[in-house]
Structure formats: structure tokens, C-alpha cells
Design a protein around this motif. Structure first.
Motif, mmCIF file in Angstrom:
data_model
loop_
_atom_site.group_PDB
_atom_site.id
_atom_site.type_symbol
_atom_site.label_atom_id
_atom_site.label_comp_id
_atom_site.label_asym_id
_atom_site.label_seq_id
_atom_site.Cartn_x
_atom_site.Cartn_y
_atom_site.Cartn_z
ATOM 1 N N ILE A 1 -71.100 32.458 -137.688
ATOM 2 C CA ILE A 1 -69.895 32.851 -138.425
ATOM 3 C C ILE A 1 -70.093 32.601 -139.915
ATOM 4 N N GLY A 2 -70.709 31.481 -140.255
ATOM 5 C CA GLY A 2 -70.982 31.183 -141.659
ATOM 6 C C GLY A 2 -71.855 32.247 -142.303
ATOM 7 N N LEU B 1 -69.791 35.358 -142.853
ATOM 8 C CA LEU B 1 -68.899 35.208 -144.009
ATOM 9 C C LEU B 1 -69.666 35.347 -145.318
ATOM 10 N N ILE B 2 -70.867 34.784 -145.376
ATOM 11 C CA ILE B 2 -71.692 34.912 -146.577
ATOM 12 C C ILE B 2 -72.030 36.385 -146.826
ATOM 13 N N PHE B 3 -72.399 37.101 -145.775
ATOM 14 C CA PHE B 3 -72.733 38.519 -145.921
ATOM 15 C C PHE B 3 -71.512 39.328 -146.367
ATOM 16 N N ILE B 4 -70.375 39.127 -145.694
ATOM 17 C CA ILE B 4 -69.148 39.852 -146.054
ATOM 18 C C ILE B 4 -68.775 39.544 -147.502
ATOM 19 N N GLY B 5 -68.845 38.280 -147.872
ATOM 20 C CA GLY B 5 -68.512 37.880 -149.234
ATOM 21 C C GLY B 5 -69.438 38.489 -150.268
ATOM 22 N N THR B 6 -70.722 38.555 -149.963
ATOM 23 C CA THR B 6 -71.686 39.124 -150.907
ATOM 24 C C THR B 6 -71.459 40.625 -151.083
ATOM 25 N N VAL B 7 -71.204 41.337 -149.982
ATOM 26 C CA VAL B 7 -70.901 42.773 -150.072
ATOM 27 C C VAL B 7 -69.599 42.980 -150.849
ATOM 28 N N PHE B 8 -68.605 42.154 -150.561
ATOM 29 C CA PHE B 8 -67.312 42.233 -151.243
ATOM 30 C C PHE B 8 -67.491 41.983 -152.744
ATOM 31 N N PHE B 9 -68.352 41.033 -153.101
ATOM 32 C CA PHE B 9 -68.640 40.746 -154.503
ATOM 33 C C PHE B 9 -69.235 41.981 -155.176
ATOM 34 N N LEU B 10 -70.183 42.627 -154.512
ATOM 35 C CA LEU B 10 -70.796 43.844 -155.044
ATOM 36 C C LEU B 10 -69.749 44.937 -155.253
ATOM 37 N N VAL B 11 -68.862 45.101 -154.279
ATOM 38 C CA VAL B 11 -67.788 46.095 -154.400
ATOM 39 C C VAL B 11 -66.912 45.772 -155.613
ATOM 40 N N VAL C 1 -67.947 33.391 -149.509
ATOM 41 C CA VAL C 1 -69.311 32.842 -149.508
ATOM 42 C C VAL C 1 -69.258 31.323 -149.375
ATOM 43 N N ILE C 2 -68.362 30.681 -150.103
ATOM 44 C CA ILE C 2 -68.221 29.222 -150.010
ATOM 45 C C ILE C 2 -67.788 28.827 -148.599
ATOM 46 N N PHE C 3 -66.831 29.556 -148.024
ATOM 47 C CA PHE C 3 -66.400 29.274 -146.651
ATOM 48 C C PHE C 3 -67.584 29.382 -145.696
ATOM 49 N N GLY C 4 -68.422 30.384 -145.901
ATOM 50 C CA GLY C 4 -69.603 30.548 -145.051
ATOM 51 C C GLY C 4 -70.575 29.395 -145.161
ATOM 52 N N VAL C 5 -70.767 28.903 -146.371
ATOM 53 C CA VAL C 5 -71.695 27.785 -146.591
ATOM 54 C C VAL C 5 -71.199 26.508 -145.917
ATOM 55 N N ILE C 6 -69.893 26.274 -145.967
ATOM 56 C CA ILE C 6 -69.346 25.026 -145.413
ATOM 57 C C ILE C 6 -68.886 25.174 -143.965
ATOM 58 N N TRP C 7 -69.073 26.354 -143.365
ATOM 59 C CA TRP C 7 -68.492 26.615 -142.047
ATOM 60 C C TRP C 7 -68.927 25.617 -140.977
#
Length: 143
Positions: A7-8, A11-21, A53-59
Motif C-alpha cells: 500500500i505504501g 501511495l508513493i506511485f499515485i502521489g508521484t503521478v499526481f505531482f506530475l499532473v 508520498v509521505i503517507f506511503g513512506v510512513i505506511w
């Protein structure tokens, strides 16, 4: 040592794609009907992306039952995306009722205004609930 969970990583992947968008949206700010609203959407995307991304790192530190774990992770992501999408639609269409400060001086059809209002409010409620549960899931690290 913290480990990266599935899951972490998602979340990191979703966050990174979202950042690019969000970065792409920043480049397109001048080309929409309401550039002030587009700036708000851009900032929403990059800030929420960083949170994901932070949520993914600390998941791996989050301790919740599995069904709640999944709801919190994807509830945060979906809530953030709904808020951003509502703001982005408002910037293109000129909707202003749900976000009157950024939308001052603009208006859109009743359907568009309602769509934006539903998206922003649903996203806000969903992300508030999910992030609140995330806080409870992190309490065990304090003891």
C-alpha cells in the motif's frame, strides 16, 4: 527500520503521478477561463501529492485493521483527487459557487456548479475522515 509495504508503494506511485499532473497543470494556468482557480488546482495537486508520498513512506508505521487500512489509504488518495478535479473543472468552466474566493467574478451552468460543489465537498469529507483515521493509526508509535 521502516519497510515499504505494498500500500505504501502504491501511495508513493499515485502521489508521484499526481505531482506530475500538478506540474503540468501549472504550465497550463494561463490557458483556462479562471487562472486564479487553476493556480489553486495546481497547488492542491502538488501539495496533496506530497502528502500521499509521505503517507506511503510512513505506511509501515500505521496500525489499523486491514479493511480500515485500505479505506484510509485509498480514501485519502480519492478524496484529494476529487478536490483537485473539482477545482480544475471550476477553472476551465468558470464555476464559482463552491469556491467563491478563487471564483470571484466567474459563473458557470447550474449543472457545472453542482458538479464542482459535490466533488469538492465529497473529496473534503472523504479526505478529512481518512486522514483523521490515519492519525489514530499512528498513535501506537508514541508508546
Amino acid at each position: 527500520m521502516m519497510e515499504l509495504t505494498q500500500i505504501g508503494a502504491q501511495l508513493i506511485f499515485i502521489g508521484t503521478v499526481f505531482f506530475l499532473v500538478g506540474l503540468i497543470q501549472g504550465a497550463l494556468i494561463p490557458s483556462v477561463k479562471n487562472s486564479r482557480m487553476a493556480l489553486s488546482g495546481h497547488l492542491t495537486a502538488v501539495q496533496c501529492a506530497m502528502a500521499l508520498v509521505i503517507f506511503g513512506v510512513i505506511w509501515s508505521l500505521v496500525e489499523l485493521p486491514q479493511s480500515l487500512d485500505i479505506f484510509v489509504a485509498y480514501g485519502c488518495a480519492l478524496g484529494f483527487i476529487l478536490i483537485w478535479l473539482g477545482i480544475t473543472i471550476a477553472s476551465v468552466a468558470g464555476a464559482s459557487k463552491a469556491l467563491p474566493i478563487a471564483g470571484a467574478g466567474f459563473s458557470a451552468t447550474v449543472i457545472t456548479e453542482l458538479t464542482v460543489k459535490i466533488m469538492v465537498r465529497t473529496g473534503s469529507l472523504l479526505s478529512l475522515i481518512a486522514c483523521s483515521l490515519l492519525v489514530f493509526g499512528l498513535f501506537p508509535i508514541l508508546w
